[in-house]
Design a protein around this motif. Structure first.
Motif, PDB file in Angstrom:
ATOM      1  N   ALA A 175      52.169 -17.575 -18.100  1.00 15.29           N
ATOM      2  CA  ALA A 175      50.701 -17.726 -18.557  1.00 15.29           C
ATOM      3  C   ALA A 175      50.184 -18.815 -19.172  1.00 15.29           C
ATOM      4  CB  ALA A 175      50.385 -16.252 -19.347  1.00 15.29           C
ATOM      5  N   ARG A 176      51.193 -19.225 -20.224  1.00 16.28           N
ATOM      6  CA  ARG A 176      51.163 -20.532 -20.949  1.00 16.28           C
ATOM      7  C   ARG A 176      50.996 -21.828 -20.147  1.00 16.28           C
ATOM      8  NH1 ARG A 176      55.775 -21.180 -24.955  1.00 16.28           N
ATOM      9  NH2 ARG A 176      54.749 -23.096 -25.361  1.00 16.28           N
ATOM     10  N   ASP A 179      54.542 -14.288 -20.186  1.00 20.24           N
ATOM     11  CA  ASP A 179      53.986 -15.080 -20.997  1.00 20.24           C
ATOM     12  C   ASP A 179      54.203 -16.710 -20.879  1.00 20.24           C
ATOM     13  OD1 ASP A 179      56.727 -14.756 -21.932  1.00 20.24           O
ATOM     14  OD2 ASP A 179      56.350 -15.546 -24.034  1.00 20.24           O
TER      15      ASP A 179
END
Length: 298
Positions: free
Chosen positions: A76-77, A73
């Motif tokens: 992805a950010r 995550d």
């Protein structure tokens, strides 16, 4: 094999009399050391000029493994939020020329992002472990034409934002800890003064206490303070500073025993669930149990 590659690369820049000559810039040094994932992020952020500039500057470059080990995550950010990516990468640059042989424990180096990079040195085990905001410097002081490159073991993320008390205040998973800190009037102590390490029990950790324990503590402020200070260590103890089968002293003078097993850190009977959350006045580790001072059993 990786270390052999580094040695060969360095030998390309050393003349016969041992003097560094015709050095590449920081971008070239990072490329020669195989920091490909770091350079990919640099290119994605449009920040190659930062490494190709005149300098002088120091760059803390995470290894490929460090970047690829980030939680999906987080990756992805960083991929979707260019401003965040630039901020994180800028935190790895400083116009200060930092040489690890002249470190001072707890020294603060202003980063290009704005927040300070905290340098720590831990004497055990030998040789001394030097960290930058908790990331161990594993390849030190590689000279470039426009500065120095330090290769680090992990990405310095999340960025330090606020004090220990501000982190507790803003984290909904630490609402019980926040309540106890306010009740014990320790918010100021966790916001000012010398650097500290907080072992932060989550709300779930507090829920494991026997029924009625929290209410009793909230009505006995000296005992509550004793318990809370058993969760605080003087100085910044990142995970790199914890050594298996050793102990550190909490601010209430109690002893915290450190065990490391299968990559997990245990403090007494509590496991660190999230380590190395940098704040402006130290570091926070989240733990899964409330630590009970031995004095409570007497």
């Amino acid at each position: 094999m990786a270390w052999l590659t580094i040695i060969v690369c360095l030998s390309l820049f050393v003349s016969s009399d041992g003097v560094l000559d015709d050095l590449p810039n920081l971008y070239g040094v990072a490329a020669n050391l195989g920091c490909n994932q770091f350079l990919k992020l640099i290119e994605d952020a449009g920040m190659a000029d930062n490494l190709n500039g005149t300098g002088p500057m120091t760059v803390f470059a995470p290894t490929n493994k460090a970047i690829l080990s980030l939680p999906p995550d987080v990756l992805a950010r960083l991929s979707s939020d260019k401003d965040l990516l630039k901020a994180v990468l800028s935190y790895h640059f400083t116009t200060d020329v930092f040489n690890s042989t002249t470190y001072v424990n707890e020294m603060l180096i202003p980063s290009e992002q704005g927040a300070n990079i905290r340098i720590n040195a831990y004497p055990q085990p030998q040789p001394i472990v030097i960290t930058a905001s908790g990331a161990q410097i594993i390849v030190k002081n590689i000279q470039a034409k426009n500065g120095i490159l330090q290769v680090i073991s992990k990405v310095m993320f999340p960025l330090p934002n606020g004090t220990i008390f501000e982190l507790v205040t803003n984290d909904l998973h630490l609402s019980t800890l926040f309540l106890t800190i306010v009740k014990a009037n320790l918010g100021w102590a966790l916001s000012t003064g010398p650097p500290l390490t907080l072992l932060a029990p989550s709300d779930d950790a507090f829920s494991k206490l026997p029924a009625g324990t929290l209410t009793t503590l909230l009505n006995d402020i000296p005992k509550l303070k004793d318990l809370l200070l058993f969760h605080v260590i003087g100085g910044s103890y990142y995970s790199a500073g914890f050594v298996n089968n050793t102990s550190v002293t909490a601010l209430n003078k109690g002893t915290l025993n450190i065990q490391i097993s299968s990559g997990n850190i245990f403090v007494n009977d509590a496991m660190v669930t999230t380590a190395d959350v940098s704040v402006t006045n130290g570091v926070v580790h989240y733990i899964d149990k409330v630590l009970i001072p031995p004095s409570f059993y007497h």
